[in-house]
Write a protein that holds these residues in place. Structure first.
Motif, PDB file in Angstrom:
ATOM      1  N   ASP A 150      44.401 -85.518  48.493  1.00  0.00           N
ATOM      2  CA  ASP A 150      43.692 -84.455  48.920  1.00  0.00           C
ATOM      3  C   ASP A 150      42.689 -84.588  49.845  1.00  0.00           C
ATOM      4  O   ASP A 150      42.451 -83.516  50.166  1.00  0.00           O
ATOM      5  N   ARG A 151      42.626 -85.786  50.401  1.00  0.00           N
ATOM      6  CA  ARG A 151      41.623 -86.169  51.402  1.00  0.00           C
ATOM      7  C   ARG A 151      42.554 -85.604  52.694  1.00  0.00           C
ATOM      8  O   ARG A 151      42.149 -84.106  53.757  1.00  0.00           O
ATOM      9  N   LEU A 152      44.050 -85.764  52.735  1.00  0.00           N
ATOM     10  CA  LEU A 152      44.412 -85.273  53.501  1.00  0.00           C
ATOM     11  C   LEU A 152      44.624 -83.040  53.441  1.00  0.00           C
ATOM     12  O   LEU A 152      44.688 -82.397  54.745  1.00  0.00           O
ATOM     13  N   ILE A 153      44.450 -83.032  51.819  1.00  0.00           N
ATOM     14  CA  ILE A 153      44.752 -81.401  52.104  1.00  0.00           C
ATOM     15  C   ILE A 153      42.921 -80.851  52.791  1.00  0.00           C
ATOM     16  O   ILE A 153      42.648 -79.845  53.665  1.00  0.00           O
ATOM     17  N   GLY A 167      40.073 -76.786  55.210  1.00  0.00           N
ATOM     18  CA  GLY A 167      39.109 -77.263  54.944  1.00  0.00           C
ATOM     19  C   GLY A 167      38.878 -77.193  53.579  1.00  0.00           C
ATOM     20  O   GLY A 167      39.140 -77.424  52.401  1.00  0.00           O
ATOM     21  N   GLU A 168      37.645 -76.154  52.900  1.00  0.00           N
ATOM     22  CA  GLU A 168      36.835 -75.801  51.244  1.00  0.00           C
ATOM     23  C   GLU A 168      37.982 -74.745  50.935  1.00  0.00           C
ATOM     24  O   GLU A 168      38.151 -74.471  49.484  1.00  0.00           O
ATOM     25  N   ARG A 169      38.747 -74.117  51.615  1.00  0.00           N
ATOM     26  CA  ARG A 169      39.264 -73.374  51.521  1.00  0.00           C
ATOM     27  C   ARG A 169      41.176 -73.564  51.495  1.00  0.00           C
ATOM     28  O   ARG A 169      41.509 -72.644  51.523  1.00  0.00           O
ATOM     29  N   PRO A 170      41.490 -73.903  51.331  1.00  0.00           N
ATOM     30  CA  PRO A 170      43.214 -74.387  51.437  1.00  0.00           C
ATOM     31  C   PRO A 170      44.412 -73.325  50.247  1.00  0.00           C
ATOM     32  O   PRO A 170      43.338 -73.235  49.320  1.00  0.00           O
TER      33      PRO A 170
END
Length: 900
Positions: free
Chosen positions: A44-47, A52-55
């Motif tokens: 999740d941190r990588l994403i 940013g906020e809207r992957p």
């Protein structure tokens, strides 16, 4: 072994090859795993970091794909690094010693510890090694990504810390001039950093450049006021006051001259005047370099404006640093390029060579920069093209608020046109430059080029590379030195019998030192191992000539990959020392600034004993001759190592051979004094004077055969006054049609506008330029008076006491006393020295001087003017006062007629 690199664009390297890391997102995954190496990084941190906020909905799958590709890449190369899946994300195992940032931080800690312990020379070496790891801004290809910015900023802060600590070490060991060159480049990149400004001010002050130090402060104050409405901080204000009162806490101001893969600049070339030289309108021999970046437009199209500006700006700074390394002056920054002068404000005999080495250095560093740009952004075609030309130029200051030194004229115009005509990644040089470089560099003619703004085409050559360690073979044999050759032969016989020797060849430039050195090498033959190095006027890293000797013996070159040099060192030295190799290798690695694979950091302390031990091992097999040319340019570490070799001559069949131009106060002079005082029983000193006229005639026959008739031969021999190099250059100019009779002597042809052949002009003007401003100006006035000049006239024209300045010229053997009675009279020690001093005067300055000289004679010799009529006619004619010139000429003719 695999290497991870973040000190520059992100790279993974194995076997010297950079691996393909994919697009921005995939490189981002690798960077994030590296920043948290050996720990689990949640998916999740990588994403969040990448999108940013809207992957996108596919973000998790994309991360998995990126990780899979990186895992295959790393698994293929092995090396102990591994990318594993570990809930709730991924972990990158990075062994110790494979991440450049870790190596840098370790060396930084060692360097700071050495500095704190007072081991400043070792600290500088360690910190220089640390900084050499950097290839550009940290994570440069990810500079726009938020996740990289914090770590990049931290690393850049450590880089500045390393730089500041190294500069502190450099100042402590007397290398302030080199520090000035690098600090100027850094201040250009960080103009508001007060710590860097403070170090630059201290370095300038300790280089004897108080005015420049104060101007550095004023420039920052103007910048702060214009951009932020602020004043410099208290520490900087206090430093300014300390400089103004020359506070002892700043350390002594030391003389400095602004003289690497190649040698770094040394602290000071001995004999160069102290402090900044005043720029006056003059005509001087100058070598001009133009360098311009090609491919910056593509950067602007692909990158953000501030990123493109940063990259181009850093590249220009790197080029400017190369100019500083070889003692040039960057005159202007012109968009994507620079214009630099060699010979302004101070000439050097080797200005064309300095410019050539600068040009090659620029090509080298820009090639490396271009590789990083292509690896990071896939942008190719980034390169530089360079033009270099040598010739006379009008030098002076232009501008009002911030006057700048400029060199104007055809030589500068041609240099700019050569740069424009050069292909990317190449260097074009003009005809005079190519001729000056031919003995040390590979140059290839490209024919004649038509250049804009010039009616005649320009002969151009491509500068390819330096001829590494090629001997300077004289173009003419040694003549008139039979007595000296007998002494050299006796020295060789002593050495062959096992007795150590010291041989000193001392004399002015061109007198035949190199010719005799070649004769000595021939006499030694196969009975003796011959090792040779050379000191350079533009410096070198400490002990450069001894490092050059070691590299030659190893069959290695400066700039080779470190692993290749390390392998050659182990193989070559291993044959001599066997199991004791590491004991010697650590010291010699310190000399070559070579990092070892033993985990031991080489330092300066072990260099001398290791080097002497190496020479002693060589001499156990065969007598050894160690020849060092031009020791007048030696630095203190070179002198110290040479003194250790002097000591070795007492216990081993070793001969130390030194050539030296006598310069008072130089390290070479100190070394010669030590040899005579403590090793006089082994020392042969040959002080070379002018050769006889019959010997000069023999030399001229060897150079030109019978193509010069007898009367012209006599003139040329008289003009050379027994100096073989002067005769050689004058003969060449004559044979090429560049000389014409001038009364009882010669001058360059009218079309050339030169008083001297270019090689001699550079050599002789450089000798005069070693003097401080006062003696140098006095030499110009004396030259206008004539080959012989009355000192009262000299003093009246100068408008002040000339005692101190005249003593300096006498000590430097530029002038000599002729008589004290009935009036004090001096003369130039060589007619060509007078021509060189005269050649630097502009036409307007000459007219003014000749008028003042005429007035001085008329006042001082009012009661005996008839004894000076011809001189007065000449002075008034040169001043443009033709009526007075004709009047004195008529009186002179009338006097001759009445005597008849």
């Amino acid at each position: 072994m695999i290497e991870f690199r973040v000190l520059g664009p992100l790279q993974v390297v194995t076997g010297g090859r950079a691996l393909p890391l994919g697009g921005l997102k995939q490189r981002g995954v690798l960077a994030l795993l590296l920043l948290d190496r050996n720990r689990v990084v949640p998916r999740d941190r990588l994403i969040d970091a990448l999108w940013g906020e809207r992957p996108p909905a596919s973000a998790a799958n994309s991360v998995q794909v990126y990780v899979s590709k990186l895992r295959r890449l790393l698994d293929d190369e092995s090396g102990g690094a591994g990318l594993v899946t570990e809930a709730p994300g991924y972990s990158l195992h990075v062994p110790a010693g494979v991440l450049d940032a870790e190596e840098f931080e370790q060396l930084l800690g060692e360097g700071k510890a050495a500095l704190a312990a007072g081991s400043c020379a070792d600290a500088e070496t360690i910190l220089a090694s640390a900084l050499a790891i950097w290839r550009g801004p940290a994570l440069a290809d990810l500079a726009g990504e938020a996740y990289a910015q914090s770590e990049a900023a931290r690393l850049e802060g450590l880089r500045l810390e390393a730089l500041e600590s190294r500069f502190q070490a450099m100042l402590s060991i007397g290398r302030q001039t080199e520090a000035v060159a690098e600090l100027r480049a850094l201040v250009g990149l960080h103009p508001l950093d007060e710590r860097l400004r403070a170090q630059l001010m201290r370095a300038l002050y300790r280089s004897g450049r108080q005015a420049d130090a104060l101007e550095t402060y004023r420039a920052l104050r103007r910048l702060l006021d214009e951009e932020l409405g602020l004043e410099p901080g208290r520490e900087l204000r206090e430093l300014e006051q300390a400089i103004l009162r020359q506070d002892e806490s700043l350390g002594a101001a030391v003389a400095a001259s602004v003289p690497a893969a190649e040698p770094r600049p040394r602290e000071i070339a001995p004999g160069i005047p102290r402090g900044p030289r005043a720029i006056e309108d003059e005509r001087r021999p100058v070598t001009i370099l133009f360098a311009d970046i090609v491919g910056s437009t593509a950067l602007g199209e692909r990158l953000e404006p501030d990123e493109a500006k940063m990259l181009v700006g850093e590249c220009v700074t790197i080029m400017s640093r190369a100019v500083d390394e070889y003692g040039g002056t960057v005159q202007a920054f012109q968009g994507d390029g620079i214009c630099a002068y060699f010979g302004v404000p101070t000439a050097h005999a080797d200005d064309p060579e300095r410019a050539a080495r600068t040009a090659l250095r620029i090509l080298e560093v820009v090639r490396g920069y271009a590789r990083d740009i292509e690896a990071a952004w896939g942008i190719s075609g980034f390169a530089v093209r360079v033009g270099v030309n040598t010739g006379p130029a009008a030098v002076g200051l232009v501008g009002t608020n911030d006057p700048q030194a400029v060199a104007l004229g055809d030589a500068t115009n041609v240099a700019a046109r050569l740069q424009a005509a050069a292909e990317p990644g190449t260097i074009l040089v003009g005809q005079a430059t190519a001729r000056a470089l031919a003995h040390r560099f590979v140059v290839e003619s490209v024919g004649e080029l038509s250049v804009k703004g010039r009616g005649e085409p320009v002969a151009a050559s491509r500068l390819v590379r330096a001829k590494e360690r090629e001997r300077r073979e004289p173009t003419a044999p040694s003549v008139g030195r039979d007595a000296e050759l007998e002494q050299l032969h006796a020295g060789v016989e002593d050495l062959a019998a096992g007795r150590g020797r010291v041989i000193l060849l001392v004399g002015r430039p061109g007198i035949g030192k190199t010719r005799l050195l070649r004769e000595l090498s021939s006499l030694a033959g196969d009975r003796v191992m011959w090792l040779e190095g050379e000191c350079h006027s533009y410096g070198g890293f400490p002990c450069w000539p001894f490092a050059e000797i070691l590299l030659g013996w190893l069959g290695a070159e400066i700039g080779e990959p470190e692993i290749a040099l390390r392998t050659k060192a182990r193989a070559g030295l291993g044959t001599l020392f066997g199991d004791e190799l590491d004991d010697v290798l650590v010291g010699l690695a310190g000399l070559l600034r070579l990092r070892l694979d033993t985990g031991v950091t080489p330092g300066a302390a072990g260099i001398v004993p290791a080097y002497v031990r190496w020479l002693e091992a060589l001499a156990s097999n065969r007598p050894l001759m160690v020849a060092i040319e031009d020791v007048q340019w030696a630095d203190a570490p070179t002198r110290e190592l040479a003194e250790a070799v002097l000591d070795l001559t007492d216990r081993a069949p070793v001969a130390l051979v030194l050539t030296e131009e006598p310069i008072t106060g130089s390290e070479g002079a100190a070394l010669r004094t030590r040899a005579r005082a403590d090793y006089g029983h082994r020392t042969t000193e040959l002080s070379l004077g002018p050769v006889s006229d019959p010997a000069a005639d023999q030399l001229l026959t060897g150079l030109a055969g019978d193509t010069i008739d007898r009367s012209e031969r006599i003139r040329l021999i008289g003009e050379a006054e027994g100096n073989p190099l002067y005769l050689e250059e004058l003969a060449r100019a004559y044979l090429e049609g560049a000389l014409e009779p001038r009364g009882r002597t010669w001058t360059m042809t009218v079309g050339s506008r030169d008083l001297l052949p270019p090689t001699l002009e550079n050599l002789l003007v450089a000798r005069i330029d070693r003097q401080a401003d006062g003696p140098r100006r006095l030499a110009q006035i004396a030259a206008a008076i004539g080959p012989t000049f009355p000192v009262p006239v000299l003093e009246r024209v100068a408008g002040e006491s000339v005692d101190e300045a005249l003593r300096a010229l006498l000590r430097a053997e530029i002038v000599r006393e002729v008589s004290r009675y009935p009036a004090f009279e001096c003369a130039f020690t060589h007619g060509l020295l007078r021509d060189a001093a005269l050649s630097t005067l502009t036409a307007a300055r000459k007219r003014s001087l000749y008028a003042s000289i005429a007035e001085a004679f008329e006042v001082l010799y009012a009661g005996s003017l008839d004894e000076h009529l011809e001189r007065l006619a000449h002075y008034h004619a040169q001043a443009g006062n033709l009526p007075r010139a004709l009047e004195y000429a008529e009186r002179a003719r009338s006097g001759v007629a009445s005597e008849a």
